[in-house]
Design a protein around this motif. Structure first.
Motif, PDB file in Angstrom:
ATOM      1  N   LYS A 103      39.327  25.350  24.164  1.00  0.00           N
ATOM      2  CA  LYS A 103      40.743  24.996  23.975  1.00  0.00           C
ATOM      3  C   LYS A 103      41.206  24.181  25.172  1.00  0.00           C
ATOM      4  N   VAL A 104      41.838  23.045  24.898  1.00  0.00           N
ATOM      5  CA  VAL A 104      42.330  22.159  25.937  1.00  0.00           C
ATOM      6  C   VAL A 104      43.807  21.890  25.691  1.00  0.00           C
ATOM      7  N   ILE A 105      44.616  21.969  26.749  1.00  0.00           N
ATOM      8  CA  ILE A 105      46.022  21.581  26.678  1.00  0.00           C
ATOM      9  C   ILE A 105      46.263  20.601  27.812  1.00  0.00           C
ATOM     10  N   LEU A 106      46.684  19.392  27.462  1.00  0.00           N
ATOM     11  CA  LEU A 106      46.901  18.328  28.447  1.00  0.00           C
ATOM     12  C   LEU A 106      48.292  17.731  28.280  1.00  0.00           C
ATOM     13  N   ILE A 107      48.917  17.390  29.391  1.00  0.00           N
ATOM     14  CA  ILE A 107      50.143  16.603  29.377  1.00  0.00           C
ATOM     15  C   ILE A 107      49.895  15.410  30.288  1.00  0.00           C
ATOM     16  N   GLY A 108      50.070  14.230  29.740  1.00  0.00           N
ATOM     17  CA  GLY A 108      49.841  13.016  30.511  1.00  0.00           C
ATOM     18  C   GLY A 108      50.585  11.856  29.893  1.00  0.00           C
ATOM     19  N   GLY A 119      52.607   4.347  28.168  1.00  0.00           N
ATOM     20  CA  GLY A 119      53.542   4.884  29.154  1.00  0.00           C
ATOM     21  C   GLY A 119      54.256   6.151  28.713  1.00  0.00           C
ATOM     22  N   ASN A 120      54.286   6.436  27.415  1.00  0.00           N
ATOM     23  CA  ASN A 120      54.953   7.648  26.930  1.00  0.00           C
ATOM     24  C   ASN A 120      54.207   8.901  27.372  1.00  0.00           C
ATOM     25  N   ALA A 121      54.966   9.924  27.727  1.00  0.00           N
ATOM     26  CA  ALA A 121      54.360  11.222  28.006  1.00  0.00           C
ATOM     27  C   ALA A 121      54.021  11.885  26.676  1.00  0.00           C
ATOM     28  N   ILE A 122      52.905  12.602  26.652  1.00  0.00           N
ATOM     29  CA  ILE A 122      52.444  13.255  25.430  1.00  0.00           C
ATOM     30  C   ILE A 122      51.745  14.556  25.802  1.00  0.00           C
ATOM     31  N   CYS A 123      51.890  15.541  24.944  1.00  0.00           N
ATOM     32  CA  CYS A 123      51.175  16.804  25.090  1.00  0.00           C
ATOM     33  C   CYS A 123      50.126  16.874  23.989  1.00  0.00           C
ATOM     34  N   THR A 176      32.137  12.396  26.424  1.00  0.00           N
ATOM     35  CA  THR A 176      32.890  13.632  26.251  1.00  0.00           C
ATOM     36  C   THR A 176      34.333  13.240  25.994  1.00  0.00           C
ATOM     37  N   GLU A 177      34.928  13.814  24.959  1.00  0.00           N
ATOM     38  CA  GLU A 177      36.301  13.477  24.607  1.00  0.00           C
ATOM     39  C   GLU A 177      37.016  14.718  24.085  1.00  0.00           C
ATOM     40  N   VAL A 178      38.327  14.628  24.048  1.00  0.00           N
ATOM     41  CA  VAL A 178      39.142  15.710  23.506  1.00  0.00           C
ATOM     42  C   VAL A 178      39.482  15.365  22.068  1.00  0.00           C
TER      43      VAL A 178
END
Length: 137
Positions: free
Chosen positions: A6-11, A69-73, A94-96
């Motif tokens: 499980k991966v949770i990313l905000i970028g 440029g948009n932030a995304i979760c 390797t990718e999400v």
């Protein structure tokens, strides 16, 4: 033995997402996001650029509402795949794989360029209960 992937990313999106279709008509969107590292060397900010792949409705949602440029979760899982390139070399990546994508910023904080961009960020509505007699617990 139990396992969890499980991966949770905000970028922030590094480029506009591009929506494509497979030969069978399934929507797919590949993009990358920049995620800042929490700890840095000598005060320098470092960013990791992470490849993301979204499929079907998630891919269409991202392509419609997000721009560079948009932030995304992103919530998903890590996947590694391999292939042989044109020179016969074995390649790996390797990718999400994104299961979910959601907004991070309020409308107007980021300008995705789509006039329909309007995430639902309204506060929940509560109803006043007069007594404890009607409560189920």
């Amino acid at each position: 033995m139990a396992s969890l992937n499980k991966v949770i990313l905000i970028g922030h999106m590094t480029a506009d997402p591009e929506l494509k279709q497979t030969a069978t008509g399934v929507s797919v969107c590949s993009f990358s996001i920049g995620v800042n590292r929490k700890f840095t060397k000598q005060g320098e900010q470092q960013t990791d650029f992470i490849s993301i792949v979204a499929w079907r409705n998630t891919a269409e949602f991202i392509a419609k509402y997000f721009r560079k440029g948009n932030a995304i979760c992103i919530c998903g899982s890590i996947q590694t795949r391999s292939w042989t390139d044109n020179n016969g070399n074995k390649r790996y990546t390797t990718e999400v794989i994104a299961d979910e994508a959601s907004f991070v910023e309020k409308k107007g904080e980021s300008a995705p360029g789509d006039p329909e961009y309007a995430p639902s960020l309204s506060a929940p509505q509560f109803e006043e209960v007069s007594g404890d007699d009607d409560l189920p617990f």
